[in-house]
Design a protein around this motif. Structure first.
Motif, PDB file in Angstrom:
ATOM      1  N   UNK A 240       0.791  -1.219   0.000  1.00  0.00           N
ATOM      2  CA  UNK A 240       0.000   0.000   0.000  1.00  0.00           C
ATOM      3  C   UNK A 240       0.823   1.269   0.000  1.00  0.00           C
ATOM      4  N   UNK A 241       2.127   1.163  -0.337  1.00  0.00           N
ATOM      5  CA  UNK A 241       2.985   2.349  -0.380  1.00  0.00           C
ATOM      6  C   UNK A 241       2.991   2.943  -1.785  1.00  0.00           C
ATOM      7  N   UNK A 242       3.377   4.222  -1.928  1.00  0.00           N
ATOM      8  CA  UNK A 242       3.467   4.820  -3.268  1.00  0.00           C
ATOM      9  C   UNK A 242       4.474   4.062  -4.130  1.00  0.00           C
ATOM     10  N   UNK A 243       4.212   3.999  -5.427  1.00  0.00           N
ATOM     11  CA  UNK A 243       5.122   3.334  -6.362  1.00  0.00           C
ATOM     12  C   UNK A 243       5.783   4.379  -7.236  1.00  0.00           C
ATOM     13  N   UNK A 244       7.011   4.125  -7.631  1.00  0.00           N
ATOM     14  CA  UNK A 244       7.761   5.116  -8.401  1.00  0.00           C
ATOM     15  C   UNK A 244       7.208   5.280  -9.809  1.00  0.00           C
ATOM     16  N   UNK A 245       6.473   4.272 -10.311  1.00  0.00           N
ATOM     17  CA  UNK A 245       5.932   4.366 -11.665  1.00  0.00           C
ATOM     18  C   UNK A 245       4.818   5.391 -11.773  1.00  0.00           C
TER      19      UNK A 245
END
Length: 753
Positions: A240-245
């Motif tokens: 559930x963490x932000x993704x770099x994409x």
């Protein structure tokens, strides 16, 4: 021999729990080389996932084992170059083993392969990176790409590039060529998945879409730098963490933080994210209240405000994705914090279920409404109005998600409770009659739906003065069912009355009145078009467009449908001017653009592409050359793909599109191909659709046209003659479709037919 020795040398350098081990190597007595590898009693990863019914999260977790193995190989300066499901086995215990390093190569510490050429023979094109197909110097990025293909296939059931020719075309496409289709738009029907195709499509939408498109980028520089970065984003998604994409933004990161820390984040902070500081204060006060009644009133008030925010008729719709994320958090907190308070919990679950339905997330509404029904049962009281309403909405939601029998069971139980509570004359009883009719109509069982809808309408007409919104709802629902049952002449009166009732309902909020009247006039224009009353249909479509534009500031499924309807009506003019054709084309394009910008609405893109294809086919008849006809074939192909994604292969609507495609192929001189489309379409439609329905007429005309084109005019004439009486009874002798059918009969009986 060289490949054999290379694989032996590479395997001997790799020691990892997810790479099949090399135990021994040497030469046999006859001089032939051999090596002894670990025996892996497993299945290919795609077969394993299907056999065990793994959901999306479980497939992603399994895929991370593959990433770990490939990353370890890269750390040893080895690139695999042939990653695909058949080279990735999974044991019954769920352990991944990577196989077949037969075309693997050592790379320099800077990531480049010693080889400069790979050769088509030594790769699997559908999984090969574009630079690998082009024969360029390879880096570990080619394995990143192949892993992207594997994950794409595991999650959607299809590969991003389906065959050799398309793989070659994409490999040599120029920089800036269109991206691959988003995984969320390519989810295949698959009984091995524990969730529906629609649910999987929504799950992929967002982070997983962006992760896969980044891994599969045509340009190496725009992919993940290495497998570790790819795996890191995949793990971030699971946690559930932000993704770099994803493009970085404050709302996105806040949303991910809230979802990840839902147990620790204060409720006031959740409200701050969703609805602002003022609502946060009200929520905080409600939690501090010691009396259950005060808490329930405050929380219910807050969620009802949220309900209005989720109802596009009341005002501007907030970001749907953010709203659904917030609702999911609220759903968990209601369940956990109110475990000992079933009546309060039931009240809030009913509100949450209503919000989900207003956001067109019926799949999310079903479990929370089921929980509301269970919570009421735990309340140890006789069923009241809220318990009955929860059961009604649950039944309707089940029917809308394809569970008709279970839905009807809930609706009938609710009706029995309602009759005991208030009797047969109450508005809530009429609402249940209408809901049972709607449930049947959802399953296209309109003959069963119509008596229930007539009963609801009679009850609402008897109430003096009638309540406008309820009366219009009954008129609209009954009119739509009659139209679907092949009785459009009867439907027109009900739909016109519904529009007029809403237009004169000064008591309704302006946004509700405009949107509901717009919906009604949209439906009316469709039925008038089906009846061949095109001038009247154009007037109603224009009126609907003006109302919907006033009601909704942004994109909306009804607005997109109205754009397509107006375009189709312009294209159906006997002799459209160049200006009208240009306007129709722009309206079709605007409809398609709006549809693509919205959460997927079942059938929306299918209808728009199909209407566009029909217009192009009509225009092609007055143009030299076949370019416009080719565009029509392409449009029908797109419509067919969208329809299959929404409804599967064997739905009457999908078969109707196949018939249109077949007729267009015949016009393009491809008669046998056309018949291959119209034949199965007619076989299904004649069983599933009433004989007098316009869809039946369209499919019969297409199939008869194809039969004539292959020299089977006698069959075509017999078929048309058999269907004609029912069409005349339902539509009239003067209807354009009846005239078109007569033209087909004349062609069939002509000397060349």
């Amino acid at each position: 021999m060289r490949r054999f020795l290379d694989e032996q040398r590479i395997l001997s350098s790799l020691e990892h729990p997810h790479i099949a081990r090399l135990y021994d190597a040497g030469r046999a007595a006859d001089g032939r080389p051999f090596f002894v590898m670990e025996y892996v009693p497993g299945r290919p990863i795609d077969t394993y996932c299907a056999a065990h019914g793994l959901d999306i999260s479980e497939r992603v977790e399994l895929f991370l084992q593959v990433c770990d193995a490939v990353s370890h190989a890269h750390q040893g300066f080895v690139i695999h170059r042939d990653l695909k499901p058949s080279n990735i086995l999974v044991t019954e215990e769920g352990t991944v083993k990577l196989l077949d390093f037969g075309i693997a190569k050592l790379v320099d510490p800077d990531g480049a392969s010693h080889d400069t050429k790979t050769g088509f023979r030594m790769m699997t094109l559908e999984y090969a990176a574009p630079e690998q197909i082009r024969g360029e110097v390879l880096t570990t990025a080619c394995d990143v790409y192949a892993l992207g293909v594997v994950l794409y296939e595991l999650l959607t059931g299809s590969r991003p590039v389906e065959d050799h020719d398309r793989a070659l075309a994409r490999a040599f496409a120029p920089r800036g060529a269109p991206a691959l289709p988003r995984p969320s738009t390519r989810v295949a029907g698959d009984d091995s998945h524990p969730t529906s195709r629609d649910h999987r499509s929504r799950t992929l939408r967002g982070d997983l879409d962006e992760i896969l498109l980044k891994a599969l980028h045509l340009d190496v520089r725009d992919r993940y730098a290495d497998v570790g970065s790819f795996a890191s984003d995949v793990r971030a998604y699971l946690q559930g963490r932000p993704v770099s994409a994803q493009a970085p933004s404050v709302p996105y990161r806040v949303r991910k933080f809230v979802r990840r820390r839902r147990g620790e984040v204060a409720v006031a902070a959740l409200v701050l994210v969703a609805v602002g500081v003022s609502a946060m204060v009200a929520w905080g006060q409600s939690l501090r209240a010691t009396a259950e009644r005060d808490m329930a009133v405050a929380v219910s008030s807050f969620l009802e405000d949220l309900f209005e925010a989720g109802d596009p008729r009341v005002g501007v719709v907030r970001d749907t994705t953010r709203m659904v994320d917030f609702l999911a958090i609220a759903e968990v907190r209601v369940r956990d914090q109110l475990a000992a308070r079933p009546r309060v919990r039931a009240r809030l679950q009913l509100i949450l279920g209503t919000v989900y339905r207003n956001l067109s997330r019926t799949d999310r509404a079903v479990p929370v409404l089921r929980a509301a029904v269970e919570s009421h049962a735990q309340g140890d009281t006789e069923p009241g109005a809220e318990a009955i309403e929860a059961r009604r909405l649950l039944g309707l939601s089940l029917a809308e998600t394809g569970e008709l029998e279970e839905g009807l069971s809930e609706l009938r139980a609710a009706l029995a409770e309602q009759l005991l509570l208030e009797g047969p004359e109450a508005e809530a009883t009429a609402r249940l009659h209408e809901s049972i009719g709607r449930a049947y109509a959802e399953a296209r069982q309109n003959a069963e739906a119509i008596p229930w809808l007539e009963r609801a309408l009679a009850s609402r007409r008897a109430r003096q003065p009638p309540e406008p919104a309820s009366l219009a709802s009954s008129l609209n629902t009954l009119g739509s069912a009659l139209a679907q049952e092949g009785r459009p002449s009867e439907a027109v009166g009900f739909l016109a009355e519904a529009a007029d009732v809403l237009g004169g309902a000064a008591s309704l909020p302006r946004g509700v009145r405009q949107s509901d009247e717009g919906y009604s006039r949209n439906n009316l224009s469709q039925v008038l078009m089906n009846l061949g009353r095109l001038d009247e249909a154009r007037i109603e479509a224009e009126r609907a467009g003006a109302l919907l534009d006033s009601a909704f500031t942004g994109g909306n499924p009804a607005k997109a449908g109205n754009l397509e309807r107006r375009a189709a009506l312009l294209s159906m003019k006997a002799a459209p001017t160049a200006r009208e054709r240009t306007l129709a084309d722009s309206l079709f394009q605007a409809s398609l653009t709006m549809q693509r910008s919205l959460p997927r609405s079942p059938g929306g893109l299918m209808y728009s592409w199909n209407a566009y294809g029909r217009a192009l086919r009509t225009w092609s008849r007055s143009e030299p050359g076949g370019e416009t006809l080719d565009r029509a074939i392409e449009a029908f192909g797109r419509s067919l793909s969208e329809g299959r994604l929404d409804f599967g292969d064997d739905h009457p609507l999908v078969m109707s599109v196949r018939a249109d495609l077949g007729k267009t192929l015949v016009e393009a001189g491809r008669a046998e191909e056309g018949l291959a489309e119209t034949g199965p379409a007619w076989a299904l439609v004649q069983r599933a659709v009433p004989a007098g329905h316009p869809m039946t007429a369209n499919v019969v005309i297409a199939h008869a046209t194809a039969l004539i084109a292959v020299g089977r005019g006698g069959e075509a004439a017999e078929l048309a003659a058999r269907v004609r009486p029912a069409l005349v009874e339902a539509l009239s002798e003067e209807h354009p479709l009846v005239g078109a059918l007569d033209e087909v009969v004349a062609d069939a009986r002509s000397p060349g037919g």
